[in-house]
Enzyme design. Structure first.
Site, PDB file in Angstrom:
ATOM      1  N   ASN A   1       0.837  -1.208   0.000  1.00  0.00           N
ATOM      2  CA  ASN A   1       0.000   0.000   0.000  1.00  0.00           C
ATOM      3  C   ASN A   1       0.866   1.250   0.000  1.00  0.00           C
ATOM      4  O   ASN A   1       0.564   2.224  -0.695  1.00  0.00           O
ATOM      5  CB  ASN A   1      -0.948   0.000   1.203  1.00  0.00           C
TER       6      ASN A   1
ATOM      7  N   ARG B   1       0.184  -2.694  14.821  1.00  0.00           N
ATOM      8  CA  ARG B   1       0.118  -2.499  16.279  1.00  0.00           C
ATOM      9  C   ARG B   1      -1.105  -1.655  16.612  1.00  0.00           C
ATOM     10  O   ARG B   1      -1.443  -0.726  15.867  1.00  0.00           O
ATOM     11  CB  ARG B   1       1.350  -1.751  16.784  1.00  0.00           C
TER      12      ARG B   1
ATOM     13  N   LEU C   1      -2.814   1.270  18.373  1.00  0.00           N
ATOM     14  CA  LEU C   1      -2.345   2.567  18.882  1.00  0.00           C
ATOM     15  C   LEU C   1      -3.133   2.938  20.137  1.00  0.00           C
ATOM     16  O   LEU C   1      -4.358   2.818  20.166  1.00  0.00           O
ATOM     17  CB  LEU C   1      -2.549   3.637  17.812  1.00  0.00           C
TER      18      LEU C   1
ATOM     19  N   ASN D   1      -6.870   4.645   8.011  1.00  0.00           N
ATOM     20  CA  ASN D   1      -6.422   3.250   7.978  1.00  0.00           C
ATOM     21  C   ASN D   1      -7.082   2.521   6.808  1.00  0.00           C
ATOM     22  O   ASN D   1      -8.191   2.874   6.403  1.00  0.00           O
ATOM     23  CB  ASN D   1      -6.805   2.550   9.284  1.00  0.00           C
TER      24      ASN D   1
ATOM     25  N   HIS E   1      -8.209  -1.423   5.782  1.00  0.00           N
ATOM     26  CA  HIS E   1      -8.432  -2.712   6.452  1.00  0.00           C
ATOM     27  C   HIS E   1      -8.994  -3.717   5.447  1.00  0.00           C
ATOM     28  O   HIS E   1      -9.899  -3.372   4.665  1.00  0.00           O
ATOM     29  CB  HIS E   1      -9.408  -2.508   7.626  1.00  0.00           C
TER      30      HIS E   1
ATOM     31  N   ASP F   1     -10.837   5.567  18.947  1.00  0.00           N
ATOM     32  CA  ASP F   1     -10.194   4.902  20.091  1.00  0.00           C
ATOM     33  C   ASP F   1     -10.527   3.415  20.202  1.00  0.00           C
ATOM     34  O   ASP F   1     -10.045   2.753  21.120  1.00  0.00           O
ATOM     35  CB  ASP F   1     -10.543   5.643  21.392  1.00  0.00           C
TER      36      ASP F   1
ATOM     37  N   ASP G   1     -10.440  -0.729  14.618  1.00  0.00           N
ATOM     38  CA  ASP G   1     -11.163  -0.889  13.339  1.00  0.00           C
ATOM     39  C   ASP G   1     -12.618  -0.457  13.434  1.00  0.00           C
ATOM     40  O   ASP G   1     -13.526  -1.126  12.906  1.00  0.00           O
ATOM     41  CB  ASP G   1     -11.056  -2.352  12.842  1.00  0.00           C
TER      42      ASP G   1
ATOM     43  N   GLU H   1      -7.319  -2.471  -2.555  1.00  0.00           N
ATOM     44  CA  GLU H   1      -6.685  -1.487  -1.659  1.00  0.00           C
ATOM     45  C   GLU H   1      -5.826  -0.515  -2.457  1.00  0.00           C
ATOM     46  O   GLU H   1      -5.896   0.707  -2.257  1.00  0.00           O
ATOM     47  CB  GLU H   1      -5.813  -2.197  -0.609  1.00  0.00           C
TER      48      GLU H   1
HETATM   49  C1  GAR Z   1      -3.086  -4.816   3.955  1.00  0.00           C
HETATM   50  O1  GAR Z   1      -3.869  -5.773   3.289  1.00  0.00           O
HETATM   51  C2  GAR Z   1      -3.900  -4.102   5.004  1.00  0.00           C
HETATM   52  O2  GAR Z   1      -5.247  -3.992   4.676  1.00  0.00           O
HETATM   53  C3  GAR Z   1      -3.710  -4.997   6.204  1.00  0.00           C
HETATM   54  O3  GAR Z   1      -2.372  -5.397   6.146  1.00  0.00           O
HETATM   55  C4  GAR Z   1      -1.983  -5.496   4.777  1.00  0.00           C
HETATM   56  C5  GAR Z   1      -0.655  -4.797   4.628  1.00  0.00           C
HETATM   57  O4  GAR Z   1      -0.132  -4.990   3.354  1.00  0.00           O
HETATM   58  N1  GAR Z   1      -4.014  -4.295   7.412  1.00  0.00           N
HETATM   59  C6  GAR Z   1      -4.608  -4.862   8.451  1.00  0.00           C
HETATM   60  O5  GAR Z   1      -4.918  -6.043   8.500  1.00  0.00           O
HETATM   61  C7  GAR Z   1      -4.883  -3.915   9.598  1.00  0.00           C
HETATM   62  N2  GAR Z   1      -5.750  -4.509  10.565  1.00  0.00           N
HETATM   63  P1  GAR Z   1       1.031  -4.068   2.802  1.00  0.00           P
HETATM   64  O6  GAR Z   1       2.112  -4.000   3.874  1.00  0.00           O
HETATM   65  O7  GAR Z   1       1.512  -4.821   1.596  1.00  0.00           O
HETATM   66  O8  GAR Z   1       0.455  -2.738   2.481  1.00  0.00           O
END
Ligand code: GAR
Length: 192
Positions: free
Chosen positions: A9, A83, A85, A99, A101, A134, A137, A166
């Site tokens: 991303n 992590r 926050l 964010n 997700h 807070d 997700d 994404e």
């Molecule tokens: C992504 O798919 C993102 O949506 C997910 O981690 C991946 C990171 O991929 N995030 C979560 O699960 C947050 N709860 P990337 O490092 O290749 O962008």
């Protein structure tokens, strides 16, 4: 930008000409995150704030917030930051943290959204871009994109198609954010 992992991303954001000049710093909790190498190769400053160097969630969150403020950043974009926050971070940037997700929230919050979608046998999952509040997700939703689950999908194949979505929608939203066209008040999100 905060990133823990592979940084695909982040890569999509670095490759967006309207976004790239606004990226002041990439911070990771993992010094070996490929995301940091991607940032360096685009001449973006990087920093590491390790969980193990701090005595728990609050000191870790404060140290992250200090790193973000040290470059004068006005907003924070989480790009695969794994992590949770604490208030020491969220209170300092409230309404200014985005964010991405890998599910259609409020379904499947947490770190294993793709596995949980497969375990539940849903036929449609997807991507959510939201402001961070807070609770994990939970914050106001900015955009979503659906992804159909195919028979025979495993975590890798499904996550791959989710990530393609994404990479399509996050740069658009982050562009609006850095251009001051995205705002949130209570749970109301306005994008101009
Ligand atoms: C992504 O798919 C993102 O949506 C997910 O981690 C991946 C990171 O991929 N995030 C979560 O699960 C947050 N709860 P990337 O490092 O290749 O962008």
């Amino acid at each position: 930008m905060l990133a823990s992992g592979s940084g695909t991303n982040l890569q999509a954001l670095l490759a967006t000409p309207e976004v790239r000049p606004h990226i002041a710093l990439v911070v990771s909790d993992n010094p070996d995150a490929p995301a940091l190498a991607r940032a360096r190769s685009h001449d973006v400053a990087v920093a590491t704030v390790r969980w193990a160097d701090h005595g728990g969630r609050e000191p870790f969150s404060e140290a992250l917030a200090d790193a973000v403020e040290s470059v004068g950043a006005k907003g924070v974009v989480l790009a695969g930051f794994m992590r949770i926050l604490g208030p020491g971070f969220i209170d300092r940037f409230h309404g200014r943290i985005l964010n991405v997700h890998p599910s259609l929230l409020p379904a499947f919050p947490g770190a294993h959204a793709v596995e949980h979608a497969l375990e539940h046998g849903v036929k449609v999952t997807g991507v959510t871009v939201h402001f961070v509040d807070d609770k994990v997700d939970n914050g106001p939703i900015v955009a979503q994109a659906p992804v159909l689950v195919r028979p025979g999908d495993d975590v890798q194949t499904l996550h791959g198609r989710i990530q393609a979505e994404e990479h399509r929608i996050y740069p658009e939203i982050v562009r609006a954010f850095v251009e001051g066209r995205l705002e949130v008040a209570e749970r109301r999100v306005v994008m101009r």
